[in-house]
Scaffold this active site. Structure first.
Site, mmCIF file in Angstrom:
data_model
loop_
_atom_site.group_PDB
_atom_site.id
_atom_site.type_symbol
_atom_site.label_atom_id
_atom_site.label_comp_id
_atom_site.label_asym_id
_atom_site.label_seq_id
_atom_site.Cartn_x
_atom_site.Cartn_y
_atom_site.Cartn_z
ATOM 1 N N GLN A 267 0.806 -1.212 0.000
ATOM 2 C CA GLN A 267 0.000 0.000 0.000
ATOM 3 C C GLN A 267 0.841 1.265 0.000
ATOM 4 O OE1 GLN A 267 -1.612 -1.064 3.994
ATOM 5 N NE2 GLN A 267 -1.252 1.087 4.531
ATOM 6 N N CYS A 273 -5.183 0.534 3.722
ATOM 7 C CA CYS A 273 -5.261 -0.884 4.080
ATOM 8 C C CYS A 273 -6.674 -1.432 3.914
ATOM 9 C CB CYS A 273 -4.763 -1.088 5.500
ATOM 10 S SG CYS A 273 -5.678 -0.152 6.751
ATOM 11 N N HIS A 409 -5.914 -1.175 11.736
ATOM 12 C CA HIS A 409 -5.324 -1.701 10.501
ATOM 13 C C HIS A 409 -6.197 -2.822 9.961
ATOM 14 C CE1 HIS A 409 -2.316 -2.397 7.518
ATOM 15 N NE2 HIS A 409 -1.893 -3.550 8.009
#
Length: 462
Positions: A267, A273, A409
């Protein structure tokens, strides 16, 4: 000859002294057999022979008065006694094989050198060179004391940190704009070594923590550049609950072994993410329902999802809805990842995969395992507390250190198993293959570690 050191290096080493607690002007004795000294003596031989104006080549006979201190670099002072050889100028490359002249001990040259070594950039500067045939320099002896021992230990630790930093810069091809930034990154790197060690000491699993490509970032920089604060600060869009399998899950399962997972992606410095987690899930769903594994576009979501915030974060639940409204996802090949938001360039004529809806998966880990084994990889979110310094093994931080409600995340759950009595989840990350275990993170299974069970979802393809 004398060469002045740059002011930035003074800032650099002053900062190093602050990090390691080492007095910046303290002299410490060094063995003449130290490998660094041997390298510097070879440089001294070359320097002398290049400026001597003599036809004969001189080589080192012995070394004395070797000491080291931290100033605008790692400064080494030493005295070298040079003897005449039978070689002539032009034979310097054969210096080690040059036999000494029979009169060498009687005509030796005494040279005092001061050199500045910057190991983090592979640079050495001759700071001072003074040569003569007169007298012998008196050897300095510093009294040994407990303070000397402590200073030497601090210096050894500093040199070890500098060596690790040098390897880190080389391994990850780090580029800093100037010496001041290099100094700052070294300080952060040194502090992060301690953090990684603390995480290591408190981990309950088999994980190894240490130097990663994120070791020169502060915690705040790491969170800003690579994580997703919206996961815990915004509520997910409501989704219907997934139907759960009635059969118990197999003892282990890994969709990588069954062709349902694409390669690890990266990324970059973008908090996208959430897009990688969702596309990974849809890639698996498309594989199961349509029989082909297609790498899908995260950039399409970064550009065209009007609800989420591109590199500033997003939610998988929003992404599913955006894909439904758009009409599907293009392939990675047709809509390549850039790592920053651009104008939406989605084309319905290039759709490679579509979805019909999305579902939430229960928080019970046995049910998560059963659903995964039967239905494919799952989009999940977790607290990335231990991931900045994760290298390999099964991570199992204490719950108090990896709060399950502070998820930040999004990743892809691809499998589970047991290794030496420790159950684990296999998680595909989106930080490239030069992080973790070829891009994967292994997390302890069965305790909701780091909140991995709090936001599990999947697309549905009819």
């Amino acid at each position: 000859m004398k060469m002045a050191a740059g002011g930035c290096w003074i800032v650099f080493l002053a900062a190093v002294g602050l990090v390691c607690g080492l007095p910046p002007v303290r002299w410490l004795l060094v063995s003449p057999d130290d490998p660094v000294i041997k390298t510097l003596v070879a440089l001294a031989e070359r320097e002398y022979n290049s400026v001597s104006g003599q036809d004969d080549v001189y080589r080192a006979l012995r070394i004395r008065d070797v000491r080291r201190q931290f100033v605008s670099g790692i400064r080494y002072d030493f005295t070298v006694f040079l003897g005449r050889t039978l070689c002539k100028k032009g034979d310097e490359e054969l210096l080690d094989n040059c036999r000494l002249h029979s009169l060498a001990p009687l005509t030796e040259i005494q040279c005092k050198y001061s050199m500045l070594v910057f190991p983090w950039v592979n640079e050495t500067k001759v700071f001072e060179q003074t040569c003569s045939q007169e007298g012998i320099i008196k050897e300095e002896n510093e009294p040994s004391s407990e303070q000397d021992v402590l200073a030497m230990k601090a210096e050894d630790k500093l040199l070890q940190t500098l060596s690790l930093f040098k390897d880190f810069v080389t391994t990850y091809n780090k580029k800093y704009k100037d010496d001041e930034e290099a100094s700052m990154r070294l300080q952060i790197f040194s502090q992060n070594l301690k953090k990684a060690q603390e995480i290591q000491e408190k981990d309950q699993g088999t994980a190894e923590y240490g130097i990663t490509k994120f070791s020169d970032l502060t915690e705040e920089e790491f969170k800003t550049l690579y994580l997703n604060p919206l996961l815990s600060s915004q509520p997910s869009r409501p989704m219907k609950m997934a139907l759960m399998p009635t059969d118990p899950p197999p003892a282990q399962w890994d969709w990588r072994e069954h062709g349902g997972v694409t390669e690890v992606k990266n990324q970059g410095m973008c908090g996208s993410c959430w897009a990688f987690s969702v596309t990974g899930n849809i890639e698996g769903q498309w594989f199961l329902k349509k029989g082909s594994l297609v790498s899908l576009s995260e950039q399409e979501l970064v550009d065209c999802d009007g609800v989420d915030k591109a590199c500033a974060g997003g939610l998988p639940s929003n992404a599913y809805e955006a894909i439904e409204k758009l009409g599907g996802l293009e392939s990675e090949q047709d809509y390549s990842y850039l790592g920053h938001k651009e104008q939406c360039g989605f084309s319905t004529n290039k759709v490679s995969a579509y979805i019909n809806s999305s579902v939430e998966i229960p928080k019970d880990e046995s049910q998560i395992a059963a659903w995964l084994a039967q239905n494919g990889p799952i989009s999940i979110a977790l607290n990335a507390f231990a991931m900045q310094f994760y290298r390999k093994g099964i991570s199992h931080p204490f719950r108090i250190l990896c709060n399950p409600w502070m998820i930040d995340h999004a990743v892809l759950l691809v499998g589970y198993g047991d290794l030496d009595g420790k159950p684990f989840w296999a998680i595909k990350n989106s930080w490239g293959t030069d992080w973790g275990e070829q891009g994967y993170y292994y997390l302890y299974r069965g305790t909701g570690a780091c909140g991995m069970n709090t936001m599990c979802s999947s697309a549905v393809i009819d």
